[in-house]
Write an enzyme that holds these catalytic residues in place. Sequence first.
Site, PDB file in Angstrom:
ATOM      1  N   ASN A 106      -2.858  -1.803  -5.327  1.00  0.00           N
ATOM      2  CA  ASN A 106      -2.010  -3.018  -5.650  1.00  0.00           C
ATOM      3  C   ASN A 106      -3.083  -4.304  -5.884  1.00  0.00           C
ATOM      4  O   ASN A 106      -4.303  -3.917  -5.864  1.00  0.00           O
ATOM      5  CB  ASN A 106      -1.140  -3.496  -4.518  1.00  0.00           C
TER       6      ASN A 106
ATOM      7  N   HIS B 169      -2.251   6.851   4.972  1.00  0.00           N
ATOM      8  CA  HIS B 169      -1.264   5.803   4.816  1.00  0.00           C
ATOM      9  C   HIS B 169       0.357   6.204   4.568  1.00  0.00           C
ATOM     10  O   HIS B 169       1.000   5.306   4.020  1.00  0.00           O
ATOM     11  CB  HIS B 169      -1.684   4.258   4.465  1.00  0.00           C
TER      12      HIS B 169
ATOM     13  N   CYS C  29       0.906  -1.064   0.089  1.00  0.00           N
ATOM     14  CA  CYS C  29       0.001  -0.092   0.057  1.00  0.00           C
ATOM     15  C   CYS C  29       0.767   1.356   0.001  1.00  0.00           C
ATOM     16  O   CYS C  29       0.816   2.131  -0.776  1.00  0.00           O
ATOM     17  CB  CYS C  29      -0.931  -0.119   1.205  1.00  0.00           C
TER      18      CYS C  29
END
Length: 321
Positions: free
Chosen positions: A246, A108, A53
């Site tokens: 992804n 993130h 990620c």
Amino acid sequence: MNQQPNIVLIVADDMGYGDFGVFNNGSLQTPTLDRLVSESVCLTQHYSASPVCAPARAGLLTGRYPHRTGAISVMEVRGQDRLALHEVTLADVLKSAGYATGLIGKWHLGAIDPRYHPNARGFDEFIGFRGGWSDYYDWTLDTNGQYHKSDGRYLTDVFTEEAVQFVQRHAGEPFFLHLAYNAPHSPFQAPDEEVKPFLETGEFNWAVSTIYAMIHCMDRELERLLQEIKRQGIEDNTIVLFTSDNGPQFHATSTDLDTTRFNCGFAGAKMYVYEGGIRVPMVIRWPDGLDGGRHFDQMVHFVDWMPTLLAAVGIEVPRDL
């Protein structure tokens, strides 16, 4: 009249080609995404910058390979998810050019230190979570640095409602909306009535049924956002992109927790640099600028998007990109 195109960059989390109904031989219904594919330029050789990620998102938002950006891992407790403070994001550039910028959903790229907060990285508005995952019901969201706890709604619905409101607020000016859904990332949670039809087919275990339900919910909510863009009269001048960070997460066991599922025959999955880990869907719809209903078969990479989008809206690419 807004002359510069708006940009709506939608990123799912751990979603593969096989998670689109149009590529799935009918096992999963995603009518909104399927229609978007038919209306858009569909990239068939599109690659993420990483099979996990944070590095993938760093490449997407900076136009630079992840190892250059500081975001080299998903390990937020070690600070390895942090996008280095000297890096320039797509939001930074668009904001400096007069765009209203917003991030809704998963960040993130710096979960702990406030210097890495999305509001400090080019986003005027942020509502979401800064780490790698969130519960879909028992959530706590950061709204521009202020925290509020769950009101019981399903998180995918919450993010869509916030995205709709962002479009309503900024329809009269150029805007960049980055909608980062966390579906279908774990924990695998969806309303029971959404999971039941997949379980009842007998084809899928509990985990895959729930993942498909999560995607079905996201697809339904995506329609809400696209309809709002149309209602505001800005559909033709809005660049809409949909991709995944992804490939799908496969956890192979002999139990109901086995998440292995159809992914168009690609080898590997999330965590691996085989096709299944880094080759991800991308559709781009821009009625004013691109003829839709086409497939583009040349290779495109996450790091291509920042310079490409800036060129599309007529903004100079930073010199050191």
